[in-house]
Design a protein around this motif. Structure first.
Motif, PDB file in Angstrom:
ATOM      1  N   ASP A 363      10.764   2.808  19.476  1.00  0.00           N
ATOM      2  CA  ASP A 363      10.904   2.552  20.678  1.00  0.00           C
ATOM      3  C   ASP A 363      11.709   1.104  21.139  1.00  0.00           C
ATOM      4  N   TYR A 364      11.620   0.214  20.181  1.00  0.00           N
ATOM      5  CA  TYR A 364      12.286  -1.066  20.207  1.00  0.00           C
ATOM      6  C   TYR A 364      13.602  -1.382  19.500  1.00  0.00           C
ATOM      7  N   LEU A 365      13.833  -0.453  18.660  1.00  0.00           N
ATOM      8  CA  LEU A 365      14.981  -0.647  17.842  1.00  0.00           C
ATOM      9  C   LEU A 365      15.803   0.786  17.889  1.00  0.00           C
ATOM     10  N   SER A 366      15.709   1.655  16.817  1.00  0.00           N
ATOM     11  CA  SER A 366      16.164   2.758  16.829  1.00  0.00           C
ATOM     12  C   SER A 366      15.563   3.813  15.701  1.00  0.00           C
ATOM     13  N   VAL A 367      15.873   4.923  15.842  1.00  0.00           N
ATOM     14  CA  VAL A 367      14.863   5.897  14.828  1.00  0.00           C
ATOM     15  C   VAL A 367      15.664   5.596  13.363  1.00  0.00           C
ATOM     16  N   THR A 368      17.023   4.893  13.327  1.00  0.00           N
ATOM     17  CA  THR A 368      17.304   4.480  11.964  1.00  0.00           C
ATOM     18  C   THR A 368      16.487   3.303  11.547  1.00  0.00           C
ATOM     19  N   ALA A 369      16.087   2.392  12.272  1.00  0.00           N
ATOM     20  CA  ALA A 369      15.172   1.279  11.862  1.00  0.00           C
ATOM     21  C   ALA A 369      13.936   1.986  11.608  1.00  0.00           C
ATOM     22  N   THR A 370      13.317   3.065  12.308  1.00  0.00           N
ATOM     23  CA  THR A 370      12.185   3.713  11.608  1.00  0.00           C
ATOM     24  C   THR A 370      12.132   4.291  10.282  1.00  0.00           C
ATOM     25  N   PHE A 371      13.269   4.931   9.625  1.00  0.00           N
ATOM     26  CA  PHE A 371      13.464   5.410   8.228  1.00  0.00           C
ATOM     27  C   PHE A 371      13.675   4.186   7.691  1.00  0.00           C
ATOM     28  N   ALA A 372      14.362   3.145   8.069  1.00  0.00           N
ATOM     29  CA  ALA A 372      14.473   1.940   7.072  1.00  0.00           C
ATOM     30  C   ALA A 372      13.363   1.320   6.952  1.00  0.00           C
ATOM     31  N   GLY A 373      12.480   1.155   7.713  1.00  0.00           N
ATOM     32  CA  GLY A 373      11.189   0.478   7.676  1.00  0.00           C
ATOM     33  C   GLY A 373      10.173   1.445   6.925  1.00  0.00           C
ATOM     34  N   SER A 374      10.490   2.804   6.745  1.00  0.00           N
ATOM     35  CA  SER A 374       9.467   3.558   5.890  1.00  0.00           C
ATOM     36  C   SER A 374       9.985   3.236   4.502  1.00  0.00           C
ATOM     37  N   SER A 375      11.307   3.136   4.231  1.00  0.00           N
ATOM     38  CA  SER A 375      11.687   3.146   2.839  1.00  0.00           C
ATOM     39  C   SER A 375      11.407   1.430   2.476  1.00  0.00           C
ATOM     40  N   ILE A 376      11.239   0.462   3.085  1.00  0.00           N
ATOM     41  CA  ILE A 376      10.734  -0.690   2.774  1.00  0.00           C
ATOM     42  C   ILE A 376       9.197  -0.700   2.439  1.00  0.00           C
ATOM     43  N   ILE A 377       8.426   0.274   2.979  1.00  0.00           N
ATOM     44  CA  ILE A 377       6.947   0.224   2.996  1.00  0.00           C
ATOM     45  C   ILE A 377       7.010   1.125   1.590  1.00  0.00           C
ATOM     46  N   ALA A 378       7.898   2.067   1.356  1.00  0.00           N
ATOM     47  CA  ALA A 378       7.827   2.816   0.098  1.00  0.00           C
ATOM     48  C   ALA A 378       7.950   1.762  -1.402  1.00  0.00           C
ATOM     49  N   LEU A 379       9.173   0.800  -0.842  1.00  0.00           N
ATOM     50  CA  LEU A 379       9.265  -0.039  -2.045  1.00  0.00           C
ATOM     51  C   LEU A 379       8.044  -1.014  -2.546  1.00  0.00           C
ATOM     52  N   ALA A 380       7.363  -1.470  -1.300  1.00  0.00           N
ATOM     53  CA  ALA A 380       6.129  -1.935  -1.527  1.00  0.00           C
ATOM     54  C   ALA A 380       5.074  -1.250  -2.292  1.00  0.00           C
ATOM     55  N   ALA A 381       5.061   0.106  -2.031  1.00  0.00           N
ATOM     56  CA  ALA A 381       4.036   1.040  -2.817  1.00  0.00           C
ATOM     57  C   ALA A 381       4.574   1.288  -4.150  1.00  0.00           C
ATOM     58  N   VAL A 382       5.749   1.219  -4.675  1.00  0.00           N
ATOM     59  CA  VAL A 382       6.323   1.372  -5.680  1.00  0.00           C
ATOM     60  C   VAL A 382       5.973  -0.153  -6.620  1.00  0.00           C
ATOM     61  N   LEU A 383       6.180  -1.060  -6.229  1.00  0.00           N
ATOM     62  CA  LEU A 383       5.628  -2.345  -6.825  1.00  0.00           C
ATOM     63  C   LEU A 383       4.176  -2.692  -7.005  1.00  0.00           C
ATOM     64  N   VAL A 384       3.351  -2.013  -5.939  1.00  0.00           N
ATOM     65  CA  VAL A 384       1.896  -2.371  -6.365  1.00  0.00           C
ATOM     66  C   VAL A 384       1.588  -1.337  -7.407  1.00  0.00           C
TER      67      VAL A 384
END
Length: 396
Positions: A363-384
């Motif tokens: 809503d506030y950025l774009s659908v590409t920002a949504t996918f980028a955010g998902s990738s960042i959260i996935a990276l955090a999961a990998v690190l944990v």
């Protein structure tokens, strides 16, 4: 045999696998009942005199009730035989579907969806612990793969079949069509499931004891990040494919069907390859799914590339459930019901939070920002999760 006493040497009987298949059908029906309204949202809203937004909230209420029920079921069920509990939950699903099909008002729909949430939370909280009692510990990953195969089938076909039949027999007819299948599943439970006496009564202090285990807390954090990442992306997959890939409705349906079919392959294969060293695989789902999501940002303009990436994503999405539940069966085998309750609550809450985070980014950025955010959260999961060593129970 108690809840935690698993004989890893005894072979699983044909009857045990029949019970596993019965639970797989129940999973398929739960997923179909939960997500079928997505493809029928507009006609349901029109038929009940509600707005599309209101009807969407009625769909999401099942998720909130699932979180609460998953935490309460093992304590409220007390000493009830777990076979009786599973039968009761399946019967409640039947009632919920019938209420939705016959709903005269939006309020009745809300109540019916709340009942379904109870079924979802209760079943998933008990499912892994029940499988651990049906088959030897070495066969649990395979049993999980079969059970989650039901999830993959429903995820692949529920929405397109629901949309197609809805045009022919109406949205109420679609829900009525599900009720005889659930009735058959109910009878199958009665015949196939063995008696599953409850162990010692559990209290909420059991949750505290489990959360006191550092490796389990880390596992729950990795679970939250893995599912949160997945549903930050998956919830908004359609707008991405429409806006970035430029697909029409026909191509969209084909891509979603491919994703769902790949999920069935993922559950089948993972159930056979997950071995005694499951901890080494814990980072794999977030790593692969996050990489696919990131790749879609660069290659998503091609429907061929998008289809291949989504197939890999879909296969790993169902494998993720098998891998993490196998981890739980090996590292929290002394408290499988309480651990299952906590994991299901975390997963359901993460799905809701992932959808919320993805929606805000959209809503506030774009659908590409949504996918980028998902990738960042996935990276955090990998690190944990990393190599799984810090998520393993200390061995004697």
């Amino acid at each position: 045999m108690t809840n935690s006493a698993i004989d890893s040497t005894r072979p699983a009987t044909a009857g045990a696998w029949g019970a596993v298949l019965s639970m797989s059908l129940c999973v398929a029906m739960l997923i179909a009942a939960e997500f079928m309204p997505v493809s029928l949202l507009t006609p349901m809203a029109e038929g009940l005199g509600a707005t599309t937004g209101q009807t969407g909230q009625a769909i999401s209420i099942s998720g909130f009730l699932a979180v609460a029920t998953s935490l309460l079921v093992t304590t409220l069920a007390g000493r009830l035989n777990r076979k009786s509990v599973l039968i009761a939950l399946t019967a409640l699903m039947f009632v919920s579907l019938a209420m939705v099909a016959a709903a005269p008002s939006f309020l009745v729909l809300m109540v019916a969806r709340a009942l379904l949430g109870i079924c979802i939370g209760g079943f998933w909280a008990l499912a892994t612990s029940v499988l651990m009692r049906l088959v030897p510990i070495d066969e649990v990953p395979r049993a999980l793969g079969i059970m989650y195969g039901g999830q993959a089938i429903a995820a692949a076909f529920a929405a397109p079949v629901g949309s197609y039949l809805g045009d022919i027999i109406g949205w109420r007819g679609v829900f009525w069509a599900l009720t005889p299948i659930v009735a058959i599943n109910l009878v199958w439970h009665v015949v196939a499931l063995p008696s599953l006496p409850a162990g010692a009564p559990r209290s909420f202090s059991t949750f505290g004891e489990l959360l006191g285990r550092r490796y389990f807390r880390r596992g729950l954090l990795a679970v939250a990040l893995s599912w949160g990442s997945a549903f930050t992306m998956f919830t908004y997959l359609r707008p991405f494919l429409e806006q970035v890939t430029g697909v029409d409705v026909t191509m969209l349906s084909a891509l979603l069907l491919a994703l769902g079919c790949a999920g069935f392959v993922g559950s089948s294969v993972s159930g056979r390859v997950v071995g005694s060293h499951v901890e080494r695989l814990l980072c794999l789902p977030a790593l692969v799914m996050g990489a696919c999501t990131l790749a879609l940002l660069f290659l998503g303009g091609s429907w061929i590339a998008a289809g291949l990436l989504l197939a890999v994503w879909g296969a790993m999405n169902t494998a993720m459930s098998v891998i993490w539940m196998s981890w739980m069966s090996r590292n929290v085998e002394d408290q499988p019901e309480a651990a299952g309750s906590l994991m299901v609550a975390v997963i359901q809450a993460s799905i809701l939070m992932g959808a919320m985070v993805g929606g805000l980014l959209l809503d506030y950025l774009s659908v590409t920002a949504t996918f980028a955010g998902s990738s960042i959260i996935a990276l955090a999961a990998v690190l944990v999760a990393f190599n799984g060593k810090r998520l393993s129970k200390p061995r004697a």
